[in-house]
Design an enzyme around this catalytic site. Sequence first.
Site, mmCIF file in Angstrom:
data_model
loop_
_atom_site.group_PDB
_atom_site.id
_atom_site.type_symbol
_atom_site.label_atom_id
_atom_site.label_comp_id
_atom_site.label_asym_id
_atom_site.label_seq_id
_atom_site.Cartn_x
_atom_site.Cartn_y
_atom_site.Cartn_z
ATOM 1 N N GLY A 10 0.817 -1.211 0.000
ATOM 2 C CA GLY A 10 0.000 0.000 0.000
ATOM 3 C C GLY A 10 0.853 1.264 0.000
ATOM 4 C CG LEU A 12 2.181 4.270 6.061
ATOM 5 C CD1 LEU A 12 3.051 5.523 5.996
ATOM 6 C CD2 LEU A 12 1.224 4.345 7.248
ATOM 7 C CG ASP A 33 -6.229 -12.210 4.996
ATOM 8 O OD1 ASP A 33 -6.420 -11.235 5.753
ATOM 9 O OD2 ASP A 33 -7.144 -12.842 4.452
ATOM 10 C CB ALA A 57 -6.904 -0.361 6.807
ATOM 11 C CE1 TYR A 118 -11.051 3.066 7.238
ATOM 12 C CE2 TYR A 118 -11.628 5.378 7.497
ATOM 13 C CZ TYR A 118 -10.667 4.390 7.371
ATOM 14 O OH TYR A 118 -9.339 4.729 7.382
ATOM 15 C CE LYS A 122 -8.060 2.589 10.461
ATOM 16 N NZ LYS A 122 -6.979 1.642 10.022
#
Length: 285
Positions: A10, A12, A33, A57, A118, A122
């Site tokens: 990803g 980051l 995973d 995420a 979401y 989080k």
Amino acid sequence: MRALITGGAGQLGTDLMALLGDDARAYTHDELDIASDADVQRAFAETRPDVVINCAAFHNLDVCEREPANAFAINVQAVQRLALQGVPLVHVSTNYVFDGRRPEPYGEDDLPAPRSIYAISKLAGEFAALAYGRGALVVRTAGLYGLSGNASKGGNFVQRMLARARAGTPLSVVEDQTLAPTYTPDLAAAIVEAIQANVTGVLHLTASGVCSWHQFTLSIMSHAGLDVEVTPSRTVVGPGGIDRPLNGVLARPRADALGLTPLRSWDSALEAYMNDAGLAAAGDH
Ligand SMILES: NC(=O)c1ccc[n+]([C@@H]2O[C@H](COP(=O)([O-])OP(=O)(O)OC[C@H]3O[C@@H](n4cnc5c(N)ncnc54)[C@H](OP(=O)(O)O)[C@@H]3O)[C@@H](O)[C@H]2O)c1
């Protein structure tokens, strides 16, 4: 320090890996995973990390609303699984844990009030990291863009706006949602600094300064040398629609008190990204 990075392909994750090099092992989604106990056990056995940085995420907001069980499996239960491995966990979270209803920026100690599946997942993931991990660090950030793009959203915001502008699609962008869009190499460096300083608890790490998505888009077009109209619009949340925070600006009183280096301004970082990505107009250096 040997780091295990999840979500390694990803935005980051890629920049953390670039920064840490031989000190890190990044796992792509295919390789690890985080919802799979067997995958996690294998990765920890292979890497024997001193720190785990969770960049994975489930963060497509529309899909999260439709698939809450998957959102909670990856953004909460899998975070608990990582935290339980007994290795310090750095968990990346979001400014969306705040409702954005007040005008002042939100500091690390302000009370969250998430407004979507979401964001709720989080925030619960933050609690999972802090409750089950020994010495966990939760890093809230905002509006990420990086050189690796963001596959689940069809490229990052900058790429999507430029593609629409070049296709001649009229651009209409909200002017009432404010934040500090953050370039992932800057965030990666700030996270590594916080790890090296042994910081635990919650930290806010975003670019400095504030803009609206409309201002950000104007700046993108200016750096790209594109003379296109960008119409300012207002946020409308229809029934069952995603309620994004209007004020998504994070203050960082705790990060400052700890003496951590502020990230550069969103506009300087955007200029750097446009140059790094080969998207800047000739002479825009
Ligand atoms: N992007 C933003 O604007 C933003 C803003 C605030 C906070 N954040 C947070 O910052 C963190 C990093 O975001 P990012 O922009 O770097 O995201 P990204 O580019 O989408 O990277 C996330 C990576 O996680 C992988 N992934 C998804 N589910 C996984 C699973 N079950 N196991 C392992 N890997 C999995 C994805 O792989 P696939 O693509 O193959 O699924 C993807 O490579 C996330 O925690 C996000 O919530 C992001």
